[in-house]
Design a protein around this motif. Structure first.
Motif, PDB file in Angstrom:
ATOM      1  N   LEU A 172      19.567  -8.727  62.482  1.00  0.00           N
ATOM      2  CA  LEU A 172      19.470  -9.939  61.553  1.00  0.00           C
ATOM      3  C   LEU A 172      19.386  -9.159  59.990  1.00  0.00           C
ATOM      4  O   LEU A 172      18.515  -8.253  60.091  1.00  0.00           O
ATOM      5  N   CYS A 173      19.740 -10.008  59.055  1.00  0.00           N
ATOM      6  CA  CYS A 173      19.525  -9.398  57.633  1.00  0.00           C
ATOM      7  C   CYS A 173      19.638 -10.635  56.676  1.00  0.00           C
ATOM      8  O   CYS A 173      20.404 -11.386  56.687  1.00  0.00           O
ATOM      9  N   HIS A 174      18.579 -10.392  55.750  1.00  0.00           N
ATOM     10  CA  HIS A 174      18.929 -11.359  54.634  1.00  0.00           C
ATOM     11  C   HIS A 174      18.134 -10.769  53.270  1.00  0.00           C
ATOM     12  O   HIS A 174      17.598  -9.705  53.309  1.00  0.00           O
ATOM     13  N   ASN A 175      18.534 -11.322  52.309  1.00  0.00           N
ATOM     14  CA  ASN A 175      17.781 -10.812  50.743  1.00  0.00           C
ATOM     15  C   ASN A 175      16.800 -11.553  50.196  1.00  0.00           C
ATOM     16  O   ASN A 175      16.592 -12.926  50.716  1.00  0.00           O
ATOM     17  N   HIS A 176      15.981 -11.080  49.474  1.00  0.00           N
ATOM     18  CA  HIS A 176      14.958 -11.704  48.866  1.00  0.00           C
ATOM     19  C   HIS A 176      15.245 -11.574  47.261  1.00  0.00           C
ATOM     20  O   HIS A 176      15.720 -10.495  46.858  1.00  0.00           O
ATOM     21  N   LEU A 177      15.107 -12.758  46.338  1.00  0.00           N
ATOM     22  CA  LEU A 177      15.474 -12.519  45.045  1.00  0.00           C
ATOM     23  C   LEU A 177      13.987 -12.314  44.110  1.00  0.00           C
ATOM     24  O   LEU A 177      14.250 -12.317  43.135  1.00  0.00           O
ATOM     25  N   THR A 178      12.896 -12.162  44.954  1.00  0.00           N
ATOM     26  CA  THR A 178      11.507 -12.186  44.206  1.00  0.00           C
ATOM     27  C   THR A 178      11.409 -10.808  43.893  1.00  0.00           C
ATOM     28  O   THR A 178      10.280 -10.351  43.114  1.00  0.00           O
TER      29      THR A 178
END
Length: 226
Positions: A172-178
């Motif tokens: 799984l992979c996702h991004n953070h914008l923080t």
């Protein structure tokens, strides 16, 4: 700059690129060259500088949406669409060039691959990477987007994709914008839920990679996935 002088400059810049590539071009010159193919028969040097001043950097110009680009003096809808198309073509290339060949059995290799998935991304999104028994990528699947705080991972879809691909494992992979790639409590809860669902089918959740800007964190590396 009159049309004759501008055509001469275009020819010289194109020849320069053909002979030497972009390495010795400034950001303004590179953007000017790109705009040749969207703004015919017009000086694009001033427009390139105007865009850089408006958005702050070369990467910010490529990351801008079409509406913001078209609002800049000298940019029409066609030129704005061309810039966004270049960005999306590059993103598609980065996501697809190594599918079916790249080994993702190590967190560093998986993390670097995942960073490419989120190039130019301005919202939070999630992907599933299905893997063969020898930990090579079968395909990457876009799972969807969420709020700036959390991406909702669809467990049934993840299981279905893994089964359809006859995957031995998934990432799984996702991004953070923080600015922080550290997993949230929601990330950890979702990861454990998905790992449990996959384990009943003898499919391994190999890792959950979180990307933020040019950094990534492996949840397996943090000991959150056993």
């Amino acid at each position: 700059m009159n049309s004759e002088l501008h055509e001469g400059r275009r020819a010289r810049q194109k020849e320069r690129f053909s002979n030497y590539g972009l390495d010795n071009f400034s950001d303004a010159e590179a953007l000017e060259l790109l705009l040749y193919y969207a703004v015919p028969r017009r000086d694009t040097n001033e427009l390139a500088h105007r865009l850089l001043k408006r958005f702050g950097s070369f990467s910010a110009v490529l990351e801008a949406d079409a509406l913001a680009l078209s609002s800049c003096e000298g940019m029409g809808e066609a030129a704005a669409s061309f810039i966004t198309l270049v960005r999306e073509i590059n993103r598609r290339y980065l996501k697809s060039e190594k599918q079916g060949a790249v080994f993702l059995g190590e967190s560093v290799k998986a993390g670097e691959f995942c960073k490419n998935l989120f190039s130019y991304e301005s919202e939070e999104k999630a992907y599933l990477l299905t893997l063969s028994p020898d930990m090579k990528l079968i395909r990457s699947v876009f799972l969807g987007g969420g709020t700036s705080f959390f991406v909702d991972f669809p467990v049934r879809e993840i299981v279905s994709y893994a089964l359809n691909d006859k995957a031995a494992g998934v990432i799984l992979c996702h991004n953070h914008l923080t600015g922080s790639a550290l997993p949230s409590q929601e990330d950890e809860n979702a990861t454990l839920k998905i790992a449990s669902a996959l384990s009943t089918l003898d499919i391994i959740l190999c890792d959950h990679i979180i990307v933020s800007e040019d950094r990534f964190v492996s949840m397996r590396g943090l000991g959150m996935i056993k």
